[in-house]
Design an enzyme around this catalytic site. Structure first.
Site, PDB file in Angstrom:
ATOM      1  N   LYS A 182     112.616 127.254   3.056  1.00  0.00           N
ATOM      2  CA  LYS A 182     113.210 128.344   3.836  1.00  0.00           C
ATOM      3  C   LYS A 182     112.440 128.585   5.131  1.00  0.00           C
ATOM      4  CE  LYS A 182     114.597 130.647  -0.471  1.00  0.00           C
ATOM      5  NZ  LYS A 182     115.809 129.852  -0.605  1.00  0.00           N
ATOM      6  N   SER A 183     111.311 127.878   5.313  1.00  0.00           N
ATOM      7  CA  SER A 183     110.453 128.155   6.471  1.00  0.00           C
ATOM      8  C   SER A 183     111.136 127.923   7.826  1.00  0.00           C
ATOM      9  CB  SER A 183     109.164 127.332   6.380  1.00  0.00           C
ATOM     10  OG  SER A 183     108.393 127.782   5.286  1.00  0.00           O
TER      11      SER A 183
ATOM     12  N   THR B 210     102.816 122.764   2.522  1.00  0.00           N
ATOM     13  CA  THR B 210     103.139 123.254   1.183  1.00  0.00           C
ATOM     14  C   THR B 210     102.889 122.155   0.161  1.00  0.00           C
ATOM     15  OG1 THR B 210     104.796 124.470  -0.095  1.00  0.00           O
ATOM     16  CG2 THR B 210     105.640 122.764   1.397  1.00  0.00           C
TER      17      THR B 210
ATOM     18  N   LYS C 207      98.229 121.035   0.232  1.00  0.00           N
ATOM     19  CA  LYS C 207      97.344 122.103   0.735  1.00  0.00           C
ATOM     20  C   LYS C 207      95.855 121.736   0.659  1.00  0.00           C
ATOM     21  CE  LYS C 207     100.474 125.974  -0.138  1.00  0.00           C
ATOM     22  NZ  LYS C 207     100.660 127.285  -0.758  1.00  0.00           N
TER      23      LYS C 207
ATOM     24  N   ASP D 163      87.574 131.798   7.381  1.00  0.00           N
ATOM     25  CA  ASP D 163      86.815 132.181   6.180  1.00  0.00           C
ATOM     26  C   ASP D 163      87.724 132.188   4.948  1.00  0.00           C
ATOM     27  OD1 ASP D 163      84.585 132.447   7.684  1.00  0.00           O
ATOM     28  OD2 ASP D 163      84.651 134.641   7.816  1.00  0.00           O
TER      29      ASP D 163
ATOM     30  N   ASP E 152      98.442 132.732   2.543  1.00  0.00           N
ATOM     31  CA  ASP E 152      99.131 133.131   1.306  1.00  0.00           C
ATOM     32  C   ASP E 152      98.621 134.474   0.774  1.00  0.00           C
ATOM     33  OD1 ASP E 152     100.920 131.026   1.073  1.00  0.00           O
ATOM     34  OD2 ASP E 152      99.543 129.777  -0.083  1.00  0.00           O
TER      35      ASP E 152
ATOM     36  N   GLY F 226      97.149 132.879 -14.178  1.00  0.00           N
ATOM     37  CA  GLY F 226      97.155 131.553 -13.569  1.00  0.00           C
ATOM     38  C   GLY F 226      95.843 131.281 -12.861  1.00  0.00           C
ATOM     39  N   ALA F 227      95.467 130.012 -12.795  1.00  0.00           N
ATOM     40  CA  ALA F 227      94.204 129.632 -12.151  1.00  0.00           C
ATOM     41  C   ALA F 227      94.393 128.378 -11.312  1.00  0.00           C
ATOM     42  CB  ALA F 227      93.121 129.426 -13.206  1.00  0.00           C
TER      43      ALA F 227
ATOM     44  N   TYR G 138     110.232 133.157  -6.968  1.00  0.00           N
ATOM     45  CA  TYR G 138     111.441 133.885  -6.619  1.00  0.00           C
ATOM     46  C   TYR G 138     112.630 132.971  -6.850  1.00  0.00           C
ATOM     47  CZ  TYR G 138     110.456 131.113  -2.517  1.00  0.00           C
ATOM     48  OH  TYR G 138     110.149 130.059  -1.694  1.00  0.00           O
TER      49      TYR G 138
END
Ligand code: NDP
Length: 274
Positions: free
Chosen positions: A16-17, A62, A66, A78, A102, A127-128, A217
């Site tokens: 959608k970007s 994405t 990443k 940072d 993000d 989540g990790a 989503y």
């Protein structure tokens, strides 16, 4: 000539970007073109090099690139250094600047769009993986009372808690180790909802005025948000706002202008409903 931006991913066709950034550019009067670019799984570096050679000014990154983008950057913000991942690149001469928007996107959606301040709150982060890692420092910067990271593989949650222990009160464990605790904010940063799976969460973790937030989503309610509703979470939100806000933050990194997300978000929401 318009400045050129893109998003790299694999797959990327349904991103959608491009629509989001075209709307931002139109609303702010910025002259730019933003397109989706498919990079081969083993072809991220050549794809970025070709884009820079063609005059590209910046790119979003994405899944699954990443971490590769993090290694490619010659200078890191940072927050990107903390996240160990980059979702926003800016090209300036020989410099490749890497940032991660993000976490800022998530925090802005929760605090600004949803009006839910984080200071003093008890947060459970499920989540990790990469998404979880990227949001921990921005969440801790809001000074919550505590942050508990729960993951299916508890050892990965422990590694994350250790990595951020110098900047806040972080604990970790398995999902069942969250039993007996109650939280003001529960964030689902697992990819379980992608495959329609429910998480084995212990009962009683959602405080009565809790916000349940799913980074995922899509059309309809996610399994996590359905569970949160059944367990009495008063407020529930999916990750569409985070998507729009991380994009707005990237736009600001590139153009120095912060677009409003209100109209874009309403449009995305309307399209998802059809
Ligand atoms: P990763 O693959 O890096 O991590 C996946 C995580 O989900 C791991 O902690 C994994 O646990 C856990 N998990 C996967 N399946 C299950 C399951 N069936 N039951 C329990 N735990 C499970 O993914 P990311 O961190 O990159 O992404 C996570 C989610 O966040 C995705 O849904 C993604 O779409 C979303 N996201 C949304 C954004 C937005 O803007 N809204 C931005 C970025 C991500 P284990 O370690 O045990 O394998």
């Amino acid at each position: 000539m318009s400045d050129l931006y893109c998003v790299f991913g694999n797959p990327i066709a349904h991103s959608k970007s491009p629509a989001i950034h075209a709307a931002f550019a139109g609303a702010t009067g910025q002259d730019l073109i933003y397109e989706a670019r498919l990079a081969a799984i083993d072809g991220f570096l050549p794809a970025v090099s070709a884009f820079i050679a063609a005059g590209g000014k910046g790119a979003n990154v994405t899944v699954p690139f990443k971490e590769e983008a993090y290694r490619l950057a010659t200078r890191l913000s940072d927050r990107a250094a903390r996240a160990g991942a980059v979702n926003t690149l800016a090209f300036n001469g020989s410099e490749i600047f890497g940032d991660n928007t993000d976490g800022a996107g998530l925090v802005r959606d929760i605090t600004h769009n949803l009006g839910f301040p984080l200071a003093g709150k008890r947060i459970l982060l499920l989540g990790a993986g990469g998404a979880s890692r990227g949001v921990i420092a921005p969440l801790l910067a809001e000074k919550p009372a505590s942050l508990f990271i729960a993951n299916r593989s508890a050892d990965k949650a422990a590694v994350l808690a250790h990595a951020f222990a110098d900047i806040g009160m972080v604990n970790a464990g398995s999902f069942s180790e969250a039993a007996g605790k109650s939280f003001d904010l529960v964030i689902n940063a697992t990819s379980a909802s992608l495959s329609g799976e429910s998480l084995p969460l212990p009962p009683g973790i959602f405080a009565p005025d809790c916000l349940a937030y799913d980074m995922m989503y899509g059309k309809g309610e996610t399994p996590f948000l359905a569970l949160a509703r059944a367990q009495g979470a008063a407020m529930r939100a999916d990750g569409l706002g985070m998507l729009a806000e991380q994009a707005a933050e990237a736009f600001f990194v590139w153009r120095g202008v912060r677009p409003s997300t209100r109209e874009v978000l309403a449009d995305l929401r309307a399209k998802l409903a059809t």
